[in-house]
Scaffold this motif. Structure first.
Motif, PDB file in Angstrom:
ATOM      1  N   GLY A  82      41.597  52.599  32.152  1.00 18.99           N
ATOM      2  CA  GLY A  82      41.246  51.431  32.958  1.00 18.99           C
ATOM      3  C   GLY A  82      42.183  50.243  32.825  1.00 18.99           C
ATOM      4  O   GLY A  82      42.158  49.334  33.656  1.00 18.99           O
ATOM      5  N   LEU A  83      43.017  50.220  31.793  1.00 17.67           N
ATOM      6  CA  LEU A  83      43.845  49.028  31.568  1.00 17.67           C
ATOM      7  C   LEU A  83      44.899  48.859  32.658  1.00 17.67           C
ATOM      8  O   LEU A  83      45.089  47.770  33.198  1.00 17.67           O
ATOM      9  CB  LEU A  83      44.491  49.079  30.183  1.00 17.67           C
ATOM     10  N   ALA A  84      45.586  49.928  33.018  1.00 15.26           N
ATOM     11  CA  ALA A  84      46.643  49.820  34.036  1.00 15.26           C
ATOM     12  C   ALA A  84      46.059  49.336  35.357  1.00 15.26           C
ATOM     13  O   ALA A  84      46.639  48.470  36.030  1.00 15.26           O
ATOM     14  CB  ALA A  84      47.329  51.178  34.207  1.00 15.26           C
ATOM     15  N   GLU A  85      44.899  49.862  35.713  1.00 21.37           N
ATOM     16  CA  GLU A  85      44.267  49.484  36.976  1.00 21.37           C
ATOM     17  C   GLU A  85      43.918  47.988  36.981  1.00 21.37           C
ATOM     18  O   GLU A  85      44.078  47.295  37.977  1.00 21.37           O
ATOM     19  CB  GLU A  85      42.996  50.312  37.207  1.00 21.37           C
ATOM     20  N   ARG A  86      43.436  47.504  35.827  1.00 21.73           N
ATOM     21  CA  ARG A  86      43.060  46.099  35.736  1.00 21.73           C
ATOM     22  C   ARG A  86      44.282  45.194  35.919  1.00 21.73           C
ATOM     23  O   ARG A  86      44.232  44.185  36.622  1.00 21.73           O
ATOM     24  CB  ARG A  86      42.382  45.830  34.394  1.00 21.73           C
ATOM     25  N   LEU A  87      45.396  45.573  35.311  1.00 20.67           N
ATOM     26  CA  LEU A  87      46.603  44.747  35.438  1.00 20.67           C
ATOM     27  C   LEU A  87      47.151  44.789  36.859  1.00 20.67           C
ATOM     28  O   LEU A  87      47.611  43.781  37.389  1.00 20.67           O
ATOM     29  CB  LEU A  87      47.674  45.196  34.443  1.00 20.67           C
ATOM     30  N   GLY A 143      45.371  45.124  39.461  1.00 22.89           N
ATOM     31  CA  GLY A 143      44.447  44.257  40.192  1.00 22.89           C
ATOM     32  C   GLY A 143      44.834  42.799  40.027  1.00 22.89           C
ATOM     33  O   GLY A 143      44.836  42.019  40.980  1.00 22.89           O
ATOM     34  N   PHE A 144      45.205  42.426  38.824  1.00 25.40           N
ATOM     35  CA  PHE A 144      45.627  41.051  38.578  1.00 25.40           C
ATOM     36  C   PHE A 144      46.871  40.724  39.401  1.00 25.40           C
ATOM     37  O   PHE A 144      47.031  39.609  39.899  1.00 25.40           O
ATOM     38  CB  PHE A 144      45.917  40.846  37.087  1.00 25.40           C
ATOM     39  N   LEU A 145      47.751  41.706  39.570  1.00 22.01           N
ATOM     40  CA  LEU A 145      48.975  41.506  40.357  1.00 22.01           C
ATOM     41  C   LEU A 145      48.688  41.595  41.861  1.00 22.01           C
ATOM     42  O   LEU A 145      49.608  41.477  42.675  1.00 22.01           O
ATOM     43  CB  LEU A 145      50.042  42.525  39.942  1.00 22.01           C
ATOM     44  N   GLY A 146      47.420  41.839  42.199  1.00 21.90           N
ATOM     45  CA  GLY A 146      47.007  41.732  43.596  1.00 21.90           C
ATOM     46  C   GLY A 146      47.184  42.982  44.423  1.00 21.90           C
ATOM     47  O   GLY A 146      47.084  42.924  45.641  1.00 21.90           O
ATOM     48  N   ASP A 147      47.477  44.107  43.781  1.00 20.94           N
ATOM     49  CA  ASP A 147      47.722  45.324  44.557  1.00 20.94           C
ATOM     50  C   ASP A 147      47.355  46.538  43.710  1.00 20.94           C
ATOM     51  O   ASP A 147      48.028  46.837  42.719  1.00 20.94           O
ATOM     52  CB  ASP A 147      49.215  45.370  44.940  1.00 20.94           C
TER      53      ASP A 147
END
Ligand SMILES: [Zn+2]
Length: 249
Positions: free
Chosen positions: A92-97, A99-103
């Motif tokens: 889940g960590l990569a997906e969260r980051l 998401g933070f980058l907006g894409d």
């Protein structure tokens, strides 16, 4: 192995005190363990970041991962692009980051080769064998047991409450780097998913850790008192992680 403390504050940085981050080195191998706020700048005062062999991020809480974004931008736009940097993360960590980058399809993974590890996962990084165990924390969180090819062992609790496979993580570790967010009675903890200093000492003693170093102490607390409380339960002298400190494991 050699461990350099980049930051050791629990939860938020204070002047001169980044949050969780460590540089673990063994012979030619360099591993950045947790990328908390302020630790990327600290890392750059020690090594050329482009030479890192791998990164390990324990979990998605900002005080353990947020400087991964600064590192990514430095690698991507700093004039010396590199791809496929081994980056060991919990689910889940990569997906969260991204998401933070907006894409959700952000190409972050081209630079950082995310290698998702779950409980019992393993990795081989240069002369260091790493084992992962999930901790007692509300998001997937990886504790780390790093064993060098000379047999020396570093254990890192990451963030955790008292439940966990402590013998698998820290048994007879030459250095057990353990979180000790709180002080006082375990029953009075504001949040059950962290440890008191006394609990850290108790766990280290129960599994036979050879030395104990406290980290992730809540910034408003007096760390000397944390050390006293941990020494009481560990039964031996206890070290305190402070930024810039270098420890031979
Ligand atoms: Zn956490």
């Amino acid at each position: 192995m050699r461990l350099t403390v980049l930051g050791s504050n629990g939860t938020y940085p204070t002047p001169g005190h980044p949050t969780s981050g460590y540089l673990l080195q063994h012979e030619e191998t360099s591993i950045w363990l947790d990328t908390g706020s302020g630790t990327f700048a600290a890392l750059q005062s020690l090594i050329d970041f482009i030479d890192l062999d791998a990164l390990i991020i324990s979990h998605v809480h900002a005080d353990h991962c947020i400087d991964l974004l600064g590192f990514y931008h430095a690698v991507k736009y700093g004039g010396r692009p590199r791809s496929g940097i081994p980056t060991y993360v919990p689910p889940g960590l990569a997906e969260r980051l991204k998401g933070f980058l907006g894409d959700p399809h952000h190409p972050l993974g081209e630079t950082l080769d995310f290698r998702v590890k779950a409980d019992g996962g393993r990795a081989s990084i240069g002369g260091v064998e790493v084992g992962f165990a999930l901790t007692d924390h509300p998001v997937p969180t990886l504790a780390v047991r790093a064993r060098a090819d000379n047999g020396r062992v570093l254990a890192y609790s990451a963030d955790t409450g008292p439940q966990g496979e402590w013998s698998r993580i820290a048994a007879e570790a030459d250095l057990f780097l353990c979180e000790a967010t709180y002080q006082g009675r375990a029953d009075d903890k504001p949040w059950s998913h962290h440890l008191t200093a006394g609990e850290a000492g108790q766990i280290a003693r129960a599994v036979g850790s050879r030395t104990l170093m406290l980290t992730h102490i809540w910034p408003v607390l007096d760390p000397d008192l944390s050390v006293q409380e941990a020494e009481h339960t560990f039964g031996r002298p206890v070290e305190l992680a402070v930024p810039g400190m270098v420890v031979k494991v």
